[in-house]
Design an enzyme around this catalytic site. Structure first.
Site, PDB file in Angstrom:
ATOM      1  CD  GLU A  70      -2.314   1.681   2.666  1.00  0.00           C
ATOM      2  OE1 GLU A  70      -3.810   2.056   3.208  1.00  0.00           O
ATOM      3  OE2 GLU A  70      -1.638   0.913   2.951  1.00  0.00           O
ATOM      4  CE  LYS A  83      -8.635   1.681   3.696  1.00  0.00           C
ATOM      5  NZ  LYS A  83      -7.890   2.618   3.801  1.00  0.00           N
ATOM      6  CB  CYS A  86      -5.055  -0.456   4.206  1.00  0.00           C
ATOM      7  SG  CYS A  86      -4.657   0.103   5.596  1.00  0.00           S
TER       8      CYS A  86
END
Length: 402
Positions: free
Chosen positions: A219, A291, A343
């Site tokens: 990430e 995300k 994440c």
């Protein structure tokens, strides 16, 4: 002798619950303050409210239904734990179930009952033992022990014999790069050095594993929005960084899945080399997953008018907020469909389940927990990711910074 909540006044119970919740998460998630003070404080205050209500609920059960308190309190704890993982403020760290992440026969039961069956079993065990210890008489609690044993057999036995999903005929050989770059250092020079380090490590890896089919970077490995800086060419140094990266991908002729800034989204981007580079406008092919679940108060901040001044102050001090991805997208590599939770998205079972339902063959998580300066944070994250595989029966790969 210990005292039950039914013996204590409401003020004492509510204060004890709030203090317990606040201190518990100050200790359990102390690393969150290193990331963002407001995120850490917000989580701890939220948990203070949750545990205040939880302790009051336990008192109500102890006063009005003491005979069944061991069972009902287990259900109440489970319900509150479920609720605190949902919605904008959903937070999965600190759940009791993740303490069992190395107990593989127990972990496998998540395939049938998710994490909630295991959580219930832990709470029921604790409340039953607490009753016995409080009264110091096993005989009067014999029926409760029978219920506990039945619950254990119901949850444990079916899951213990659940087989892993059969591997498909396709094989994916993945090279994951850990570059250990400091996420607190900013600037184009830093970003360029990080990409150069990633390229060097990748070449070393390919020399050792020349049959690699996919390379994964963690990430925020590429902080610069290389896609749009290449397209718009508004900043020379960022454009040069993008061009250098795309030339490298075409040179090694292996796809690279990287954590990347894309149009102010925190994204996982698959860059694939073109068979004939330069045949059209853009030098590489790319697929993007944005995300969906952002970190409250740090990646995203509520627009509530009461909090607007805090958000404005944070933005002026350089804090960047991300856009929220709107749907779950899989990334395709040949015949393989990849779910790419970014994440802490792999701490939420609803995200990985949606990816599985959409046909994901494997999860590849890109994370950067370096900011926490805490091994505890990284192990807490890992312990949750284990259960996402257990719930879906899919393999997980995790590429992390540090």
């Amino acid at each position: 002798p210990t005292r039950r909540s039914s013996d204590l006044p409401l003020k004492t119970v509510s204060a004890a619950g709030a203090l317990w919740g606040f201190l518990l998460f100050c200790l359990c998630c102390s690393w969150l303050y290193f990331y963002n003070f407001f995120a850490g404080l917000g989580v701890c205050l939220l948990m203070a409210v949750f545990y205040c209500l939880l302790f009051l609920s336990i008192k109500f059960i102890d006063v009005h239904l003491p005979e069944y308190s061991f069972l009902l309190n287990s259900i109440i704890f489970l319900l509150f734990e479920f609720l605190r993982t949902k919605g904008y403020l959903g937070f999965c760290y600190g759940q009791i179930v993740y303490s069992q992440w190395k107990m593989i026969p127990l972990v496998k039961t998540a395939r049938i009952f998710d994490v909630w069956g295991i959580s219930f079993l832990i709470y029921l065990t604790n409340f039953t033992l607490a009753e016995i210890i409080h009264d110091k008489k096993i005989k009067i609690h014999f029926s409760k022990l029978i219920i506990l044993i039945c619950a254990f057999l119901t949850v444990f036995l079916p899951g213990a014999f659940v087989p892993q999903k059969e591997d498909k005929t396709s094989v994916l050989k993945v090279l994951m790069i850990q570059n250990n770059s400091d996420p607190w250092k900013n600037g184009i020079e830093q970003y360029t050095n990080e990409v150069e380090q990633l390229k060097e490590l990748t070449l070393q890896g390919l020399a050792q594993y020349p049959d690699t089919q996919l390379i994964v970077w963690s990430e925020s490995a590429v902080v610069v929005d290389v896609i749009n800086h290449y397209k718009n060419h508004t900043n020379e140094r960022r454009y040069n960084l993008a061009r250098s990266l795309f030339e490298f991908i075409n040179q090694i002729n292996v796809p690279v899945l990287s954590g990347n800034n894309y149009l102010d989204y925190n994204s996982a981007v698959l860059f694939s080399p073109k068979k004939v580079p330069g045949t059209d406008e853009f030098p590489v092919n790319y697929q993007v997953y944005n995300k969906n679940h952002l970190v409250p108060f740090s990646e995203d901040f509520p627009e509530c008018f009461l909090l607007k001044p805090i958000k404005t102050r944070m933005e002026k001090s350089g804090n960047k907020f991300w856009k929220k991805g709107e749907d779950i997208q899989l990334i395709g590599l040949n015949s393989i469909k990849i779910g790419t939770p970014v994440c802490f998205e792999d701490t939420f079972s609803d995200i990985t389940k949606k990816m599985s339902e959409k046909g994901a063959d494997i999860f590849i998580n890109v994370s950067n927990d370096y900011w926490s300066n805490s091994a505890a944070c990284q192990y807490q994250h890992l312990s949750q990711a284990v259960f996402r595989s257990a719930e879906t029966g899919l393999y997980s790969l995790r590429c992390t910074n540090s």
